[in-house]
Write an enzyme that holds these catalytic residues in place. Structure first.
Site, mmCIF file in Angstrom:
data_model
loop_
_atom_site.group_PDB
_atom_site.id
_atom_site.type_symbol
_atom_site.label_atom_id
_atom_site.label_comp_id
_atom_site.label_asym_id
_atom_site.label_seq_id
_atom_site.Cartn_x
_atom_site.Cartn_y
_atom_site.Cartn_z
ATOM 1 N N ARG A 51 0.868 -1.184 0.000
ATOM 2 C CA ARG A 51 0.000 0.000 0.000
ATOM 3 C C ARG A 51 0.900 1.227 0.000
ATOM 4 N NH1 ARG A 51 2.185 1.738 3.802
ATOM 5 N NH2 ARG A 51 0.726 3.466 3.796
ATOM 6 N N ARG A 88 -7.258 -0.134 -6.904
ATOM 7 C CA ARG A 88 -7.407 0.908 -5.869
ATOM 8 C C ARG A 88 -7.523 2.242 -6.598
ATOM 9 N NH1 ARG A 88 -4.125 1.142 -0.415
ATOM 10 N NH2 ARG A 88 -5.957 2.367 0.117
ATOM 11 N N GLN A 199 -2.300 2.320 10.046
ATOM 12 C CA GLN A 199 -0.997 2.350 9.346
ATOM 13 C C GLN A 199 0.043 3.152 10.126
ATOM 14 O OE1 GLN A 199 -3.968 2.955 7.916
ATOM 15 N NE2 GLN A 199 -3.982 2.548 5.731
ATOM 16 N N ASP A 240 -1.981 10.863 -1.818
ATOM 17 C CA ASP A 240 -2.302 9.854 -2.833
ATOM 18 C C ASP A 240 -2.622 10.475 -4.176
ATOM 19 O OD1 ASP A 240 -3.079 8.737 -0.037
ATOM 20 O OD2 ASP A 240 -2.621 7.042 -1.349
ATOM 21 N N LYS A 251 -4.916 10.191 3.207
ATOM 22 C CA LYS A 251 -5.624 9.312 4.132
ATOM 23 C C LYS A 251 -6.649 10.081 4.958
ATOM 24 C CE LYS A 251 -5.334 5.770 4.421
ATOM 25 N NZ LYS A 251 -6.269 4.919 3.655
HETATM 26 O O1 MRU Z 1 -4.545 3.415 2.251
HETATM 27 P P1 MRU Z 1 -3.061 3.545 2.237
HETATM 28 O O2 MRU Z 1 -2.386 2.933 3.411
HETATM 29 O O3 MRU Z 1 -2.470 3.082 0.926
HETATM 30 O O4 MRU Z 1 -2.841 5.105 2.319
HETATM 31 C C1 MRU Z 1 -1.557 5.637 2.280
HETATM 32 C C2 MRU Z 1 -1.537 7.082 2.460
HETATM 33 O O5 MRU Z 1 -2.533 7.739 2.625
HETATM 34 C C3 MRU Z 1 -0.215 7.730 2.323
HETATM 35 O O6 MRU Z 1 -0.162 8.891 3.088
HETATM 36 C C4 MRU Z 1 -0.017 8.094 0.865
HETATM 37 O O7 MRU Z 1 -0.182 6.981 0.034
HETATM 38 C C5 MRU Z 1 1.279 8.713 0.607
HETATM 39 S S1 MRU Z 1 2.482 7.442 0.418
HETATM 40 C C6 MRU Z 1 4.028 7.966 0.383
#
Ligand code: MRU
Length: 356
Positions: A51, A88, A199, A240, A251
């Protein structure tokens, strides 16, 4: 970066399969998993064994390599690319990587296609590593400035995991922190636990511990009071998808942290590689926001006193749930964007100044 003193990357290709660190098992078990088919790659992205925006992009690129190994057939490759993109929807790096691979493979004959696909997936991986390293070098200047005026530990708050586990190496939000630590600057990180999948608590705290960086896990709601008490010098988060106008999708909960930061005059930075910029969507309401399985909300997973991983329900079966995985922080709440090319204002002018 390191795990138990040994250097790792989050993904690599070996003996015709793709190796990943299974992040659903961390921090309790360190398991390296083999992906042998494109279905394995799609599944790893969907179930979040891998992820983080840059890492799912690289996994998708290697997924196409596996698709060619399985069946060197153009219609299978096209179907694989569509399924990978759909696995995703929010993180733009996934589509960016698949589109880049498909463009490179367009018109290549069956004899050469595997080698070219492998080279391009490796290039995507190595490029991300370089981007993240440069994000760290650029972001370090901000931490240095704070350290110089404060002459004491710099307290940084981060949300979710935008660490090396979310990328290939270094991370985005964590890269300036790792660079500061390596330079001998005293840093301490407030780690938002980041419900529902934790996370922050499971991954960010774990990787900072492994690098010997002082950190404290806090509830997602604690950042506000810490900022009011003057215990946060700056926030750095990942993203993202960042729109060309500087709006930042990240997130769920990032927006509320940015509002607290604004109210308390705490600088709020977003670290990102250029592969996370969406130059097409102009209105943040058009970003596809992933809505995940309600079980992520209704259940928690952890380890018991016999070292067994257990999953338990925490609220009534009858209760309804809504599990939105991302939110959007408007550009006006963002102090600056830390990219591989430098730091800029969160605006079209700022981004275009760096990325012509
Ligand atoms: O749902 P996830 O765990 O993939 O979300 C990750 C995040 O929100 C991170 O902050 C984002 O991907 C930046 S990664 C360097």
């Amino acid at each position: 970066m390191k795990i138990e003193g040994k250097s790792y990357k989050t993904i690599w290709f070996e003996n015709n399969s793709v190796k990943i660190i299974d992040q659903t098992k961390l921090p309790h078990q360190f398991v390296i998993k083999d992906l042998k088919t494109v279905k394995d790659s799609i599944n790893a992205i969907k179930t979040m064994e891998v992820r983080g925006a840059p890492l799912i992009g690289a996994t998708a690129a290697y997924g196409l390599v596996l698709s060619i190994i399985e069946s060197n057939d153009l219609s299978f490759l096209k179907k694989s690319s569509e399924e990978l993109i759909a696995s995703r929807p929010t993180a733009i790096n996934l589509k960016w990587a698949v589109d880049r691979m498909m463009k490179k493979l367009n018109g290549i004959n069956a004899k050469d296609i595997l080698k070219i696909a492998l080279d391009e997936a490796k290039a995507i991986k190595e490029e991300d590593e370089g981007f993240c390293k440069n994000i760290g070098i650029n972001g370090l200047k901000i931490i240095e400035e704070i350290a110089n005026t404060k002459k004491d530990t710099v307290n940084i708050l981060t949300h979710c995991n935008a660490g090396w586990l979310a990328t290939i190496d270094w991370g985005t939000a964590t890269s300036p922190i790792y660079h500061a630590h390596q330079k001998g600057i005293k840093v301490h990180v407030w780690v938002d636990e980041t419900r529902p999948r934790n996370q922050g608590a499971n991954l960010t705290s774990y990787e900072l511990n492994e690098e010997g960086i002082s950190n404290t896990v806090i509830t997602d709601n604690a950042g506000g009071i810490l900022m009011q008490r003057g215990q946060v010098d700056m926030c750095i988060v990942g993203t993202d998808r960042t729109l060309s106008n500087g709006d930042v999708c990240n997130k769920i909960g990032t927006y509320l942290k940015a509002l607290s930061a604004k109210d308390n005059n705490v600088p709020f930075y977003v670290a990102l590689p250029s592969s996370t910029i969406d130059w097409n969507i102009k209105d943040h309401r058009k970003i596809p926001i992933e809505e995940r399985n309600s079980e992520e909300l209704s259940h928690v997973e952890g380890i018991d006193e016999n070292n067994e991983i257990k999953k338990i329900r925490i609220y009534p079966r009858k209760s309804k749930s809504l599990n939105l995985a991302f939110d959007v922080t408007p550009a006006k709440l963002v102090t600056g964007l830390i990219t591989e090319k430098g730091i800029c204002e969160a605006s079209e002018k700022g981004l275009k100044g760096l990325f012509k």
